[in-house]
Scaffold this motif. Structure first.
Motif, PDB file in Angstrom:
ATOM      1  N   SER A  22      -8.724 -23.417  16.141  1.00  0.00           N
ATOM      2  CA  SER A  22      -8.334 -24.128  17.367  1.00  0.00           C
ATOM      3  C   SER A  22      -8.465 -23.274  18.609  1.00  0.00           C
ATOM      4  CB  SER A  22      -6.873 -24.583  17.261  1.00  0.00           C
ATOM      5  OG  SER A  22      -6.673 -25.320  16.103  1.00  0.00           O
ATOM      6  N   SER A  28      -7.998 -31.400  18.015  1.00  0.00           N
ATOM      7  CA  SER A  28      -8.545 -32.426  17.130  1.00  0.00           C
ATOM      8  C   SER A  28     -10.065 -32.484  17.258  1.00  0.00           C
ATOM      9  CB  SER A  28      -7.950 -33.800  17.475  1.00  0.00           C
ATOM     10  OG  SER A  28      -6.559 -33.778  17.298  1.00  0.00           O
ATOM     11  N   TRP A  49      -2.852 -21.171  18.588  1.00  0.00           N
ATOM     12  CA  TRP A  49      -2.113 -21.641  17.405  1.00  0.00           C
ATOM     13  C   TRP A  49      -2.559 -20.883  16.145  1.00  0.00           C
ATOM     14  CZ3 TRP A  49       0.590 -23.833  20.779  1.00  0.00           C
ATOM     15  CH2 TRP A  49       0.130 -24.833  21.639  1.00  0.00           C
ATOM     16  N   SER A  70      -2.011 -19.083  13.267  1.00  0.00           N
ATOM     17  CA  SER A  70      -0.834 -18.728  12.470  1.00  0.00           C
ATOM     18  C   SER A  70      -0.938 -17.294  11.955  1.00  0.00           C
ATOM     19  CB  SER A  70      -0.686 -19.671  11.275  1.00  0.00           C
ATOM     20  OG  SER A  70      -0.430 -20.968  11.721  1.00  0.00           O
ATOM     21  N   THR A 101      -4.331 -33.632  12.591  1.00  0.00           N
ATOM     22  CA  THR A 101      -3.154 -34.491  12.762  1.00  0.00           C
ATOM     23  C   THR A 101      -3.237 -35.725  11.854  1.00  0.00           C
ATOM     24  OG1 THR A 101      -4.126 -35.874  14.493  1.00  0.00           O
ATOM     25  CG2 THR A 101      -3.072 -33.824  15.213  1.00  0.00           C
ATOM     26  N   GLU A 121      -3.097 -38.723  12.732  1.00  0.00           N
ATOM     27  CA  GLU A 121      -3.993 -39.719  13.334  1.00  0.00           C
ATOM     28  C   GLU A 121      -5.448 -39.402  12.968  1.00  0.00           C
ATOM     29  OE1 GLU A 121      -1.542 -38.129  14.985  1.00  0.00           O
ATOM     30  OE2 GLU A 121      -0.153 -39.808  15.109  1.00  0.00           O
ATOM     31  N   GLN A 141      -9.064 -48.981  16.426  1.00  0.00           N
ATOM     32  CA  GLN A 141      -8.337 -47.911  15.738  1.00  0.00           C
ATOM     33  C   GLN A 141      -6.980 -48.365  15.211  1.00  0.00           C
ATOM     34  OE1 GLN A 141      -6.901 -44.371  17.828  1.00  0.00           O
ATOM     35  NE2 GLN A 141      -8.209 -43.160  16.493  1.00  0.00           N
TER      36      GLN A 141
END
Ligand SMILES: Cc1cc2nc3c(=O)[nH]c(=O)nc-3n(C[C@H](O)[C@H](O)[C@H](O)COP(=O)(O)OP(=O)(O)OC[C@H]3O[C@@H](n4cnc5c(N)ncnc54)[C@H](O)[C@@H]3O)c2cc1C
Lengths: 387, 379
Positions: free
Chosen positions: A134, A140, A164, A166, A369, A371, B278
C-alpha cells in the motif's frame, strides 16, 4: 490409512514430549506471538524452545518440502498435524508474513537458489518479513502504485513511500511492489526483495485506535536493490502480488474463527449470557454462524490442498471470516460489560478485550477490504458483468 | 475425512443432478401436480424411478437389499431435490423412516423395506404435536392393551401422512410429557382403525396431515426398537431428517441463487445489465458466501453422523439453522432482485420462496436449532 494412523500416533507422541506446557496456553495478543527475526526478543524460554524444536523437524512449515526447511508433509499429514496441535491447544511455533505470504509466492515463482536461501531462513525463524504494497494514494486501487525503481544496470535505485506497512520497524526484510515501467499499468510492476537495513530505508510508526503501533510509514530514498533480488519476471510482479494476496486472504480469514472450534457462548461470561435472554440468543445465533464457518474453513483447506475449489475462493473466505470476527468481538464486549472497557488495568490484562475489539475492525480492511472482496467474488466467481 | 466428495460420491452427484434436472424439473413435477390438484402432491412414477436408481434404498443396509450408504450420499440426492423443488417422499421415507426401520426388528424390516426398495411404498414420520417442532415433549399415549398397545393422541405437520402406507409414530409409554425417557416408536399402517387424517395443502403445495389417534390398537410387533427406550432411535431419526432437510435447503438456496444470478446477467435497466450495479453485486456475493458456508456445515454434519461422532448432534443443529438461514436469504433476495416478475406465479422464483418457508419449519427452524446449539454448548 494405517500409515496415517501411525503418523498421527507419531505426531501425538512428539507433541506430548516436545510442546512445553506454557505453549499450550492460548496466545494473549499480538505481542505474545512468536514472530522470529534477527532482533526478536523471545517472551519466554518456552517460546524459544518450542520454535527451535519445531524448526529442527521442519514443523514450523510442515507442508513445505524438506529442502526448503519444511517437513514435506502431504495434505492429509498436514491436516493431522493441525488437528493434533489443536487437540492439545499447541500454539503455532512461529508466525510470520514469511510463512503465510512470501513463502507460498516463492514456492511458486522463486528460483531454486531463492527458495533454498529465503525459505530456509523463514522456516528457521531467522528473518522477519514485512509487506510493502500500500501507498498513500494506492490502497484498494493498488495497481496505481508509484514507488519507482530506476534501472541502473545490475541494480535498481528505489524511491517512494509505502504506508500501513505492518511491523516495518521490526522486520528485517521487505517484499515490495515497485514500478519499473511507468508506461504500463499492470505490466509495469516488479516484485522486489530487500533488506530493511539498506541505506535509504526509514520507517515511522503510526498509532492505531487500539493504542498499539504495529504499522508504519515506510520511506525509500535512493535504496539500492541488486537485480537478483527480483521474484518472477521483470514487470510481471503483479502476478506474484496477486498470488500472494490469495494466501494473505486465506490467512486473515482464519483469524475470523476458522480455527476456533469452541463456542463463543460458552467462552464468555456465563452469567451475562444466561441473565439476558436476548444476549444469549445473539450468542447462539453467532455460534451457529461461527461453527458453520469452522466447517467452511476445514472444507476450504481440504480443497486448497488438492487444488479443488475456485481460485478466487480466498476472497470469499476473507470476507466471511473477518466479518464474523468483528461480530465476535462486539459480542465479547457486550458480554464483558463495563469490565471489558478497562484499558490498562492488570485485571483486564492491559485492556486486552477492548484492544482486541478495536484491532478486529482492521480485519475487513487489511489485505483488501470487504467491499473489494465482494467485488472480486462478483466478478471472478459469479461472473457478473461490468465490475 | 476430507470435506470434498470421493470419486464415487461425485459420480452419484452427477447422476442425481442429471436425473433431477430432467425428470424432477419444476414444470414436470411441482407445477404439474400442483396444477392438477393431486392429492399426494407428488408423482408415484418418479418415486418408482428413484427406486430403479437404487435411491429409495440409499440408506438401507446392503444386507437388507439397499445401497448401504450414509448421510453424505443421501444428502447429495436431497440437494438435487431441493434445487429442482422436486416433490417426493424421499426425505420422509428413504431417510427418516428408513433410519427408524434400520433400528427395527427383522420382522418389521421384512414387512416394510421391500416396498421402499421397489418404490411401491411411501412412509411418513409423525412426531410433532404442536405448531412448532418440539420433540422433547411427547404427549401421545401408548398404553399396554391386549397383546400390544393402544394409542391415543394427536400429531400434526405429518408430511405425506395421507399418502403413506406406514407412519412412524412417536408415543409415550411411560413418564410425563417432557420426560426424555418413556418414549416408544411404532410402525403404524395408515389404514389402522382409529387413525384419522385431515390432509391439508401447505403454502408450498406439499400435503401434510393433522392426525388423530383414537384407540388405535397395535400388536406388540409394531414396536420399533425398545419399549420406553425409543428416545435414542427417535434422536437418530431426527438427526437424519434434520440433516436431510438441511441438504434440501442448501439445494433450494442454490437453485434460487442460480436463477437470480442468471437474471442479473440478462436483465437491463438504465442501459446496463442490472448485474453491473454494485449494490446488487455485493448482495449476490454475500449470498454466495452464505450458501457456501451452509453447504460446508451440512457436509460436516453428514460426515460426523456417518462416523458416529459425539459431536454430530451439535453440528446437525448448526447445519439445519445455517442452511435455513442461507436459504431464507436466497429466496428473499431472489424475489427482490427479480423485481415485479419475481412476484408472478408464472415465474419459478416464488416457488422457491414457498418451499423454503415449509422446509424452515420442518424438523425445527433456525431459532429452535440455535437454542439447541446453546444448550449443547453448555449455556
Ligand atoms: C491493520 C492494518 C495492517 C495493514 N498492513 C499492511 C501491510 O503490512 N502492508 C501493506 O502494504 N498494506 C497494509 N495495510 C493496508 C491495507 O491493505 C489497505 O488499508 C487496504 O487495502 C485499503 O486501502 P485504503 O486504506 O487506502 O482504503 P481505500 O482504498 O481508500 O478505501 C476506503 C473505502 O472505500 C471502499 N472502496 C474502495 N474502492 C472500492 C470499490 N472499488 N468498490 C467499493 N468500495 C470501495 C473501501 O472498501 C473502503 O471502505 C494494512 C491495513 C491495516 C488496517
Amino acid at each position: 490409512m494405517s500409515d496415517l494412523k501411525n503418523f498421527r500416533e507419531e505426531i501425538r507422541d512428539w507433541l506430548e514430549s516436545n510442546c512445553p506446557p506454557e505453549m499450550r496456553q492460548p496466545v494473549k495478543d499480538e505481542d505474545d506471538v512468536c514472530w522470529g527475526g534477527r532482533n526478536f526478543q523471545f517472551k519466554s524460554e518456552a517460546q524459544k524452545t518450542w520454535m527451535e524444536r519445531c524448526a529442527a523437524k521442519g514443523y514450523t512449515v510442515p507442508d513445505w518440502p524438506n529442502a526448503y526447511g519444511g517437513a514435506g508433509m502431504s495434505a492429509a499429514e498436514a491436516k493431522i498435524w493441525r488437528e493434533e496441535c489443536a487437540r492439545i491447544g499447541a500454539r503455532p511455533p512461529l508466525s510470520s508474513f514469511g510463512i503465510w505470504m512470501l513463502g507460498p509466492a516463492l514456492l511458486k515463482f522463486g528460483t531454486e537458489e531463492q527458495k533454498i536461501h529465503y525459505l530456509g531462513q523463514i522456516a528457521r525463524g531467522e528473518i522477519r518479513w514485512c509487506q510493502g504494497y500500500s501507498e498513500p494514494g494506492s490502497g484498494s486501487d493498488l495497481v496505481s502504485l508509484q514507488t519507482f525503481g530506476e534501472d541502473k544496470g545490475d541494480h535498481w535505485v528505489v524511491n517512494g513511500q509505502k504506508i500501513w506497512t505492518s511491523y516495518a520497524d521490526k522486520a528485517d526484510w521487505i517484499f515490495c511492489l515497485v514500478r519499473t515501467d511507468k508506461t504500463n499499468k499492470y505490466q509495469g510492476i516488479s516484485f522486489l526483495l530487500f533488506d530493511m537495513a539498506s541505506p535509504g530505508v526509514s520507517t515511522k510508526p503510526i498509532l492505531l485506535i487500539s493504542g498499539n503501533s504495529p504499522f508504519c510509514e515506510t520511506f525509500f530514498d535512493n535504496v539500492t536493490v541488486p537485480k537478483e533480488q527480483i521474484v518472477g519476471e521483470l514487470n510481471r510482479g503483479w502476478d506474484v502480488a496477486k498470488y500472494l494476496l490469495g494466501h494473505e486472504r486465506e490467512m486473515i480469514s482464519s483469524t475470523g474463527g476458522g480455527d476456533r472450534a469452541a463456542s463463543l457462548g460458552s467462552a464468555v461470561s456465563r452469567a451475562a449470557a444466561l441473565e439476558d435472554p436476548v444476549l444469549r440468543a445473539e450468542l447462539a445465533l453467532f455460534d451457529v454462524d461461527a461453527l458453520a464457518f469452522t466447517a467452511m474453513s476445514e472444507k476450504f483447506m481440504d480443497e486448497v490442498k488438492v487444488g479443488k475449489g475456485h481460485p478466487a475462493q480466498p476472497n470469499m473466505m476473507k470476507y466471511a471470516g473477518t466479518e464474523l470476527n468483528k461480530r465476535r468481538l462486539e459480542l465479547v464486549m457486550a458480554a464483558g460489560g463495563s469490565a471489558a472497557l478497562e484499558w490498562e488495568s492488570e485485571a483486564s490484562n492491559g485492556g486486552s478485550s477492548a484492544r482486541n475489539w478495536l484491532r478486529t475492525k482492521a480485519n475487513s480492511i487489511e489485505g483488501g477490504t470487504s467491499e473489494v472482496m465482494l467485488n472480486v467474488v462478483a466478478k471472478r466467481i459469479l461472473d457478473l458483468p461490468g465490475a | 475425512m476430507p470435506l470434498y466428495h470421493t470419486e464415487d460420491q461425485t459420480m452419484l452427484a452427477d447422476t442425481a443432478r442429471q436425473f433431477m434436472a430432467d425428470e424432477g424439473a419444476i414444470a414436470k413435477q411441482l407445477r404439474h401436480w400442483r396444477d392438477t390438484g393431486c392429492k399426494d402432491g407428488f408423482g408415484h412414477t418418479l418415486w418408482k424411478q428413484l427406486a430403479e436408481l437404487g435411491f429409495t434404498g440409499i440408506m438401507v443396509s446392503e444386507d437388507d437389499g439397499g445401497l448401504g450408504m450414509g448421510h453424505v450420499e443421501a444428502g447429495i440426492v436431497m440437494e438435487e431435490i431441493g434445487r429442482n423443488l422436486t416433490p417426493s417422499p424421499f426425505l420422509t421415507s428413504a431417510i427418516a423412516a428408513a433410519t427408524a426401520l434400520g433400528a427395527s426388528s427383522h420382522e418389521l424390516k421384512g414387512r416394510y423395506l421391500p416396498g421402499l426398495l421397489s418404490g411401491d411404498s411411501v412412509f411418513a414420520v409423525a412426531i410433532d404435536e404442536g405448531r412448532k417442532h418440539r420433540p422433547e415433549r411427547i404427549a401421545t399415549q401408548a398404553v399396554r392393551s391386549g397383546n400390544g398397545f393402544r394409542l391415543d393422541g394427536a400429531k400434526t405437520f405429518v408430511i405425506h401422512g395421507a399418502s403413506a402406507d406406514m407412519l412412524v409414530v412417536a408415543a409415550r409409554t411411560a413418564g410425563s410429557d417432557d420426560d426424555a425417557d418413556g418414549i416408544t416408536l411404532f410402525a403404524v399402517p395408515r389404514d389402522t382403525v382409529g387413525l384419522s387424517q385431515d390432509a391439508v395443502r401447505l403454502v408450498d403445495s406439499s400435503i401434510a396431515s393433522h392426525i388423530k389417534l383414537e384407540g388405535v390398537q397395535l400388536d406388540a410387533d409394531a414396536v420399533i426398537g425398545e419399549v420406553d427406550g425409543g428416545r435414542e432411535v427417535l434422536n437418530r431419526v431426527l438427526n437424519a431428517a434434520r440433516v436431510g432437510a438441511a441438504a434440501e435447503s442448501v439445494g433450494v438456496a442454490a437453485g434460487a441463487f442460480d436463477m437470480t444470478a442468471t437474471y442479473l446477467r440478462q436483465r437491463k435497466q438504465f442501459g446496463k445489465l442490472i448485474g453491473e450495479f454494485q449494490s446488487l453485486q455485493h448482495r449476490a456475493a454475500h449470498l454466495y458466501s452464505e450458501i457456501e458456508i451452509a453447504r460446508a456445515a451440512t457436509f460436516k454434519a453428514q460426515q460426523l453422523l456417518d462416523g458416529g461422532s459425539e459431536k454430530a448432534d451439535l453440528m446437525v443443529s448448526v447445519a439445519k439453522a445455517k442452511a435455513g438461514k442461507a436459504a431464507g436469504l436466497a429466496v428473499r433476495e431472489g424475489v427482490q432482485m427479480h423485481g415485479g416478475i419475481g412476484m408472478t406465479d408464472e415465474y419459478d422464483i416464488g416457488l422457491y420462496m414457498k418451499r423454503d418457508r415449509a422446509l424452515a419449519e420442518f424438523m425445527g427452524d433456525q431459532y429452535y436449532h440455535a437454542q439447541r446449539v446453546a444448550q449443547l454448548s453448555g449455556y
